[in-house]
Design a protein around this motif. Structure first.
Motif, PDB file in Angstrom:
ATOM      1  N   SER A 102       0.835  -1.203   0.000  1.00 41.66           N
ATOM      2  CA  SER A 102       0.000   0.000   0.000  1.00 41.66           C
ATOM      3  C   SER A 102       0.869   1.252   0.000  1.00 41.66           C
ATOM      4  CB  SER A 102      -0.928  -0.006   1.214  1.00 41.66           C
ATOM      5  OG  SER A 102      -1.798  -1.127   1.199  1.00 41.66           O
ATOM      6  N   HIS A 103       1.947   1.212   0.803  1.00 41.64           N
ATOM      7  CA  HIS A 103       2.871   2.342   0.860  1.00 41.64           C
ATOM      8  C   HIS A 103       3.511   2.583  -0.503  1.00 41.64           C
ATOM      9  CE1 HIS A 103       6.763   4.131   2.811  1.00 41.64           C
ATOM     10  NE2 HIS A 103       6.172   4.965   1.990  1.00 41.64           N
ATOM     11  N   ARG A 104       3.952   1.530  -1.156  1.00 40.58           N
ATOM     12  CA  ARG A 104       4.595   1.676  -2.465  1.00 40.58           C
ATOM     13  C   ARG A 104       3.648   2.277  -3.499  1.00 40.58           C
ATOM     14  NH1 ARG A 104       7.523  -4.273  -2.594  1.00 40.58           N
ATOM     15  NH2 ARG A 104       9.317  -3.744  -1.273  1.00 40.58           N
ATOM     16  N   ALA A 105       2.363   2.047  -3.326  1.00 41.35           N
ATOM     17  CA  ALA A 105       1.391   2.574  -4.284  1.00 41.35           C
ATOM     18  C   ALA A 105       1.141   4.063  -4.093  1.00 41.35           C
ATOM     19  CB  ALA A 105       0.071   1.813  -4.160  1.00 41.35           C
ATOM     20  N   LEU A 106       1.610   4.630  -2.994  1.00 46.41           N
ATOM     21  CA  LEU A 106       1.352   6.034  -2.702  1.00 46.41           C
ATOM     22  C   LEU A 106       2.408   6.942  -3.333  1.00 46.41           C
ATOM     23  CD1 LEU A 106       0.412   5.825   1.087  1.00 46.41           C
ATOM     24  CD2 LEU A 106      -1.145   6.371  -0.805  1.00 46.41           C
TER      25      LEU A 106
END
Length: 273
Positions: A102-106
């Protein structure tokens, strides 16, 4: 390679979710999400919601992409300014991996929000089922998914390098006619036992009858009903960005804690949550 045993039987979880008819807890969580987003002075234009209930969350966030909570999330790197992980992390085989993805998608300064059941959830049912099964069969089998305590779950945000992490828990107490009504409701919520290590043979009815009696004895109310606890942990963290507030370097504070405390002349107001 991760050789840890899988927590969740994903096929069983999918079957449970397909039979879901009760959404009162999801509605409560959705209200909390909307309230928390209203407090953020930002407009999000590229949101995604990770969940196992895309129809419900699609109605709540119609402009957001709906992403299944598979072990590998369908999220492109730095493609979103908001990722909401909605009531699915407690079933994740790798919750840390889910937060990292999820963090990488931000994009930088994008927001991650999550809600999941916490460790106090169904502690009453967990207690009476364990005692009942031990009495009737002489053994124990996994029946309720292990759920993290807020301190441990909150620490995952920092472990996943999210900035300005916040974790808080909201307990809900729900009244039921009896333990049978509670267990029916859990099935209707799609939260029945989907543990990979669960006992696959049918459970003797005597176990549930004993558990229902114990529940009434230990957690019954004056009006003959029972109560059940649902604890929802909310997580929030930001993808790091240079524009964000930074913690002070050790020793850079201009006043000591003692000076700050002595400066308070009036009484400190405290409020109960």
């Amino acid at each position: 390679m991760n050789n840890q045993p899988l927590l969740t039987d994903r096929q069983a979880l999918a079957r449970n979710r397909a039979r879901m008819t009760a959404t009162f807890m999801l509605e409560t969580v959705a209200d909390e999400f909307h309230e928390r987003l209203n407090e953020v002075n930002r407009t999000f234009t590229d949101a995604a919601v990770v969940s196992g209930n895309p129809e419900f969350w699609g109605d709540q966030f119609p402009n957001a992409a709906q992403v299944a909570d598979h072990d590998t999330l369908d999220l492109e790197p730095q493609s979103r300014d908001l990722v909401i992980h909605a009531m699915a992390l407690h079933w994740a085989n790798d919750p840390v991996g889910q937060i990292i993805q999820s963090h990488r998608a931000l994009r930088p300064d994008g927001l991650f929000l999550a809600a999941l059941f916490g460790g106090q959830t169904l502690h009453e049912l967990r207690t009476v089922l364990a005692e009942a099964e031990s009495r009737v069969t002489g053994g124990l089998s996994p029946r309720i998914a292990p759920m993290g305590e807020i301190r441990d779950v909150g620490a995952l945000l920092q472990r996943c390098n999210l900035a300005l992490p916040v974790a808080d828990a909201v307990p809900f107490t729900v009244s039921y006619q009896d333990a049978w009504a509670l267990m029916r409701d859990l099935r209707a919520m799609g939260e029945a036992n989907a543990l990979n290590a669960r006992h696959r043979a049918p459970t003797r009815r005597e176990v549930f009858e004993t558990a229902a009696d114990l529940y009434q004895q230990h957690f019954g109310t004056e009006n003959g009903r029972i109560t059940a606890t649902f604890e929802v942990i909310f997580l929030a963290g930001w993808a790091p960005d240079e524009s964000q507030q930074k913690p002070l370097r050790p020793g850079s504070a201009k006043f000591s804690l003692a000076e700050a405390l002595n400066a308070a002349k009036g009484p400190v107001n405290q409020s109960d949550n």
